[in-house]
Design an enzyme around this catalytic site. Structure first.
Site, PDB file in Angstrom:
ATOM      1  N   GLU A  96       0.855  -1.176   0.000  1.00 47.92           N
ATOM      2  CA  GLU A  96       0.000   0.000   0.000  1.00 47.92           C
ATOM      3  C   GLU A  96       0.885   1.217   0.000  1.00 47.92           C
ATOM      4  OE1 GLU A  96      -1.661  -1.274   3.505  1.00 47.92           O
ATOM      5  OE2 GLU A  96      -3.254  -2.408   2.541  1.00 47.92           O
ATOM      6  N   TYR A 108       7.376   2.008  -7.876  1.00 49.19           N
ATOM      7  CA  TYR A 108       6.652   0.738  -7.983  1.00 49.19           C
ATOM      8  C   TYR A 108       6.225   0.473  -9.424  1.00 49.19           C
ATOM      9  CZ  TYR A 108       6.601   1.249  -2.898  1.00 49.19           C
ATOM     10  OH  TYR A 108       6.965   1.416  -1.589  1.00 49.19           O
TER      11      TYR A 108
HETATM   12  C1  LIG Z   1      10.693   5.917  -2.966  1.00 46.51           C
HETATM   13  C2  LIG Z   1      12.174   5.597  -2.714  1.00 46.51           C
HETATM   14  C3  LIG Z   1      12.265   4.357  -1.813  1.00 46.51           C
HETATM   15  C4  LIG Z   1      12.878   5.321  -4.056  1.00 46.51           C
HETATM   16  O1  LIG Z   1      14.196   4.838  -3.806  1.00 46.51           O
HETATM   17  P1  LIG Z   1      15.357   4.940  -4.917  1.00 46.51           P
HETATM   18  O2  LIG Z   1      16.471   4.056  -4.493  1.00 46.51           O
HETATM   19  O3  LIG Z   1      15.676   6.363  -5.165  1.00 46.51           O
HETATM   20  O4  LIG Z   1      14.631   4.340  -6.215  1.00 46.51           O
HETATM   21  P2  LIG Z   1      15.349   3.795  -7.537  1.00 46.51           P
HETATM   22  O5  LIG Z   1      16.653   4.520  -7.741  1.00 46.51           O
HETATM   23  O6  LIG Z   1      15.392   2.318  -7.504  1.00 46.51           O
HETATM   24  O7  LIG Z   1      14.304   4.303  -8.638  1.00 46.51           O
HETATM   25  C5  LIG Z   1      13.856   3.456  -9.682  1.00 46.51           C
HETATM   26  C6  LIG Z   1      12.903   4.234 -10.561  1.00 46.51           C
HETATM   27  O8  LIG Z   1      11.759   4.675  -9.810  1.00 46.51           O
HETATM   28  C7  LIG Z   1      11.325   5.958 -10.279  1.00 46.51           C
HETATM   29  N1  LIG Z   1      11.573   6.972  -9.259  1.00 46.51           N
HETATM   30  C8  LIG Z   1      12.207   6.818  -8.081  1.00 46.51           C
HETATM   31  N2  LIG Z   1      12.234   7.979  -7.390  1.00 46.51           N
HETATM   32  C9  LIG Z   1      11.595   8.893  -8.173  1.00 46.51           C
HETATM   33  C10 LIG Z   1      11.301  10.290  -8.017  1.00 46.51           C
HETATM   34  N3  LIG Z   1      11.690  10.976  -6.921  1.00 46.51           N
HETATM   35  N4  LIG Z   1      10.629  10.910  -8.997  1.00 46.51           N
HETATM   36  C11 LIG Z   1      10.240  10.243 -10.108  1.00 46.51           C
HETATM   37  N5  LIG Z   1      10.503   8.922 -10.334  1.00 46.51           N
HETATM   38  C12 LIG Z   1      11.166   8.264  -9.362  1.00 46.51           C
HETATM   39  C13 LIG Z   1      12.196   6.246 -11.516  1.00 46.51           C
HETATM   40  O9  LIG Z   1      11.545   5.656 -12.624  1.00 46.51           O
HETATM   41  C14 LIG Z   1      13.470   5.489 -11.165  1.00 46.51           C
HETATM   42  O10 LIG Z   1      14.262   5.161 -12.294  1.00 46.51           O
HETATM   43  P3  LIG Z   1      15.305   6.270 -12.882  1.00 46.51           P
HETATM   44  O11 LIG Z   1      16.082   6.810 -11.717  1.00 46.51           O
HETATM   45  O12 LIG Z   1      16.137   5.456 -13.835  1.00 46.51           O
HETATM   46  O13 LIG Z   1      14.462   7.335 -13.545  1.00 46.51           O
HETATM   47  C15 LIG Z   1      12.899   6.816  -2.026  1.00 46.51           C
HETATM   48  O14 LIG Z   1      12.569   7.990  -2.747  1.00 46.51           O
HETATM   49  C16 LIG Z   1      12.553   7.015  -0.574  1.00 46.51           C
HETATM   50  O15 LIG Z   1      13.212   6.462   0.307  1.00 46.51           O
HETATM   51  N6  LIG Z   1      11.495   7.800  -0.273  1.00 46.51           N
HETATM   52  C17 LIG Z   1      11.084   8.067   1.102  1.00 46.51           C
HETATM   53  C18 LIG Z   1      10.454   6.842   1.743  1.00 46.51           C
HETATM   54  C19 LIG Z   1       9.189   6.395   1.019  1.00 46.51           C
HETATM   55  O16 LIG Z   1       8.352   7.200   0.616  1.00 46.51           O
HETATM   56  N7  LIG Z   1       9.047   5.054   0.880  1.00 46.51           N
HETATM   57  C20 LIG Z   1       7.888   4.452   0.195  1.00 46.51           C
HETATM   58  C21 LIG Z   1       6.727   4.289   1.073  1.00 46.51           C
HETATM   59  S1  LIG Z   1       6.941   2.939   2.226  1.00 46.51           S
END
Ligand SMILES: CC(C)(COP(=O)(O)OP(=O)(O)OC[C@H]1O[C@@H](n2cnc3c(N)ncnc32)[C@H](O)[C@@H]1OP(=O)(O)O)[C@@H](O)C(=O)NCCC(=O)NCCS
Length: 144
Positions: A96, A108
């Site tokens: 979720e 996701y």
């Molecule tokens: C969401 C989160 C976990 C993503 O982690 P991450 O390691 O940066 O993600 P990835 O590098 O694997 O990203 C893979 C793809 O997801 C998408 N993506 C990830 N972050 C994004 C952003 N800020 N904006 C747009 N697309 C995004 C992109 O398609 C990305 O590929 P690209 O970098 O080649 O464009 C991180 O932003 C985070 O820790 N957020 C705060 C905690 C949170 O909200 N967790 C989820 C709810 S439990």
């Protein structure tokens, strides 16, 4: 490097979870995962914990509770690798996500999750939760 959480990860995982306001729950999840039940915590460790996922596995069905990456290490594929690690052990993954959490929803989607429904006013502040699901198809079964 991805690895299962160890007792020393309680503090670092809790600190990383602060960005989601769930430091206590995430730290508790690390403790619980060490007991060997359904709750698991996988950490990304590159000379220090820079990401983690709290997830559970029942039979071949996984559910991701929390996933986070430290702000300075984002957009380097760490969360995607954490999800791949979970997908390697499950045939379906559910989660979720807050409707307004655009980065997480983009993550996701990029990892092959599809929206499976909405839980209205699911969070205590009234925000909707989007239910997402990913099926893992490992291709034709070649066993005889
Ligand atoms: C969401 C989160 C976990 C993503 O982690 P991450 O390691 O940066 O993600 P990835 O590098 O694997 O990203 C893979 C793809 O997801 C998408 N993506 C990830 N972050 C994004 C952003 N800020 N904006 C747009 N697309 C995004 C992109 O398609 C990305 O590929 P690209 O970098 O080649 O464009 C991180 O932003 C985070 O820790 N957020 C705060 C905690 C949170 O909200 N967790 C989820 C709810 S439990």
């Amino acid at each position: 490097m991805l690895r299962a959480a160890v007792p020393e990860d309680v503090g670092p995982v809790g600190a990383l979870a602060a960005c989601m306001g769930c430091e206590t729950a995430a730290a508790d999840a690390v403790r619980l995962s060490l007991e060997g039940g359904a709750v698991r915590v996988t950490v990304s460790d590159e000379g220090g914990v820079n990401g983690f996922a709290v997830w559970s596995l029942v039979l071949d069905e996984a559910e991701i509770q929390y996933i986070a990456v430290s702000p300075e290490c984002r957009r380097r594929g760490i969360a995607s690798r954490l999800i791949d690690e979970i997908a390697a052990r499950a045939s379906v993954i559910f989660l979720e996500v807050r409707e307004g959490n655009a980065p997480a929803r983009a993550l996701y989607k990029s990892c092959g999750f599809a929206e499976a429904g909405v839980r209205r006013a699911y969070y205590s502040d009234g925000e909707n939760a989007v239910i997402m699901r990913k099926e893992i198809n490992r291709g034709a079964d070649t066993r005889h």
